[in-house]
Motif scaffolding. Structure first.
Motif, PDB file in Angstrom:
ATOM      1  N   CYS A   5     -26.989  14.162  78.614  1.00  0.00           N
ATOM      2  CA  CYS A   5     -26.047  14.913  79.450  1.00  0.00           C
ATOM      3  C   CYS A   5     -24.645  14.778  78.847  1.00  0.00           C
ATOM      4  O   CYS A   5     -24.193  13.656  78.582  1.00  0.00           O
ATOM      5  N   CYS A  64     -27.267  17.071  82.979  1.00  0.00           N
ATOM      6  CA  CYS A  64     -28.280  16.606  83.943  1.00  0.00           C
ATOM      7  C   CYS A  64     -28.104  17.346  85.275  1.00  0.00           C
ATOM      8  O   CYS A  64     -27.078  17.961  85.533  1.00  0.00           O
ATOM      9  N   CYS A  95     -22.319  12.639  81.631  1.00  0.00           N
ATOM     10  CA  CYS A  95     -22.546  11.261  82.091  1.00  0.00           C
ATOM     11  C   CYS A  95     -23.423  10.463  81.144  1.00  0.00           C
ATOM     12  O   CYS A  95     -23.577   9.254  81.317  1.00  0.00           O
ATOM     13  N   CYS A 100     -25.020  16.246  87.610  1.00  0.00           N
ATOM     14  CA  CYS A 100     -23.728  16.716  87.083  1.00  0.00           C
ATOM     15  C   CYS A 100     -23.612  18.229  87.235  1.00  0.00           C
ATOM     16  O   CYS A 100     -22.563  18.745  87.608  1.00  0.00           O
TER      17      CYS A 100
HETATM   18 ZN   LIG Z   1     -24.957  13.998  83.914  1.00  0.00          ZN
END
Ligand SMILES: [Zn+2]
Length: 328
Positions: free
Chosen positions: A19, A70, A22, A73
């Motif tokens: 991701c 992801c 994050c 997010c």
């Molecule tokens: Zn993420």
């Protein structure tokens, strides 16, 4: 750095299964992706099949300009930002100027960083990697700073930017709408500038911790509330991009981790004649950008050394109102 932020840029953690925001592991093809140019923008301005050139020479459709992201997010953190910005952009420049500045900054950061991610960190064409040639170690640190700021969408962050309300310089203008070219995107990834034209809303941002807003806000705000022709917006963008290249001192930033999240500080900055924030800017510097942005010959924009034309004001210094069809 801090445990709450993902140090993806400095640690070079770029891959289709990470991701971008994050660092969570994702399954390419199964998990979500984040559209660099948001889907609602592509719908509003008919961009799905429009193609753009990336820095590495790749020609890519906006619809395919995506970065690994992801589900939390994408669907929670970034979706909230999109909703707020969409409502304000569709309401017009005044609404965008009045909206939550941190949210607006997060949105612009995501677009800017998304291009950077696709162009520099994760080239679409790996046969032509640019990393190491156009991005220096210093640039990487600067980009990591932007990545931390962007992570404020997922890590509660309090911004205390003493030189501006936010750690960026954002200026929003009302534009005359130019059919059928209602959308435009320009950036300078190395110097942290972005120009976005969304119908009747024009946004300029420099990710400079607020330096341009600190010294030059009056120049830009002079044009608030005027309906600008896109070529006038190009000229303002040229000024901002050229000025960004003269930044001498980057305001210092600092993070403090608190039980609630992160406190992000831009430290106070005192300018003086011996310690200016920006160096001298030659008329040619703005002119060079204006040639490129407005697609005008150099001899028209810079008729003689030290001089350049302006579309913003008349010879006697008044604002120039340009009809939308003036150059058609
Ligand atoms: Zn993420």
């Amino acid at each position: 750095m801090t445990g709450k932020f993902f140090d993806g840029v400095l640690e070079h953690k770029f891959s289709e299964s990470t991701c971008f925001l994050c660092g969570a592991h994702i399954q390419p093809g199964k998990d979500t992706v984040e559209h660099v140019i948001p889907k609602w923008v592509q719908n509003e301005f008919d961009l799905w099949n429009v193609r753009i050139h990336l820095l590495n020479g790749t020609l890519i459709k906006y619809r395919n300009l995506v970065i690994p992201c992801c589900q939390p997010c994408n669907n929670e953190h970034l979706a909230k930002v999109e909703q707020v910005v969409q409502a304000n952009v569709l309401a017009g420049a005044e609404a965008v100027r009045a909206m939550d500045r941190v949210v607006l900054m997060q949105w612009l950061l995501k677009i800017f960083f998304g291009f950077l991610y696709r162009e520099v960190f994760l080239p679409a064409d790996r046969a032509k990697p640019h990393v190491g040639t156009i991005v220096t170690a210093e640039d990487m640190e600067q980009f990591q700073l932007l990545h931390y700021m962007l992570q404020s969408v997922r890590v509660p962050t309090k911004f205390d930017a003493f030189i501006n309300d936010i750690p960026a310089s954002i200026f929003v203008f009302e534009l005359k709408e130019h059919e059928p070219f209602r959308f435009d995107y320009k950036d300078d990834v190395i110097h942290g500038c972005l120009c976005l034209r969304l119908g009747r809303v024009g946004i300029l941002v420099a990710f400079d911790s607020g330096a341009q807003a600190f010294v030059g806000a009056d120049y830009f705000s002079e044009y608030y509330g005027r309906a600008l022709h896109p070529i006038q917006f190009d000229e303002l963008a040229a000024s901002m991009f050229a000025k960004a290249r003269t930044l001498l001192v980057n305001p210092k930033t600092m993070f403090v981790e608190t039980p609630q999240g992160i406190d992000f500080y831009v430290l106070p900055f005192a300018t003086s004649p011996s310690r200016p924030m920006f160096g001298e800017m030659l008329p040619e510097a703005v002119g060079e950008f204006l040639c490129r942005f407005a697609r005008l010959p150099r001899e028209v924009v810079i008729p003689e050394p030290g001089k350049r034309i302006t579309f913003l004001v008349t010879d006697d210094g008044q604002f120039r109102d340009i009809p939308i069809d003036a150059f058609d």
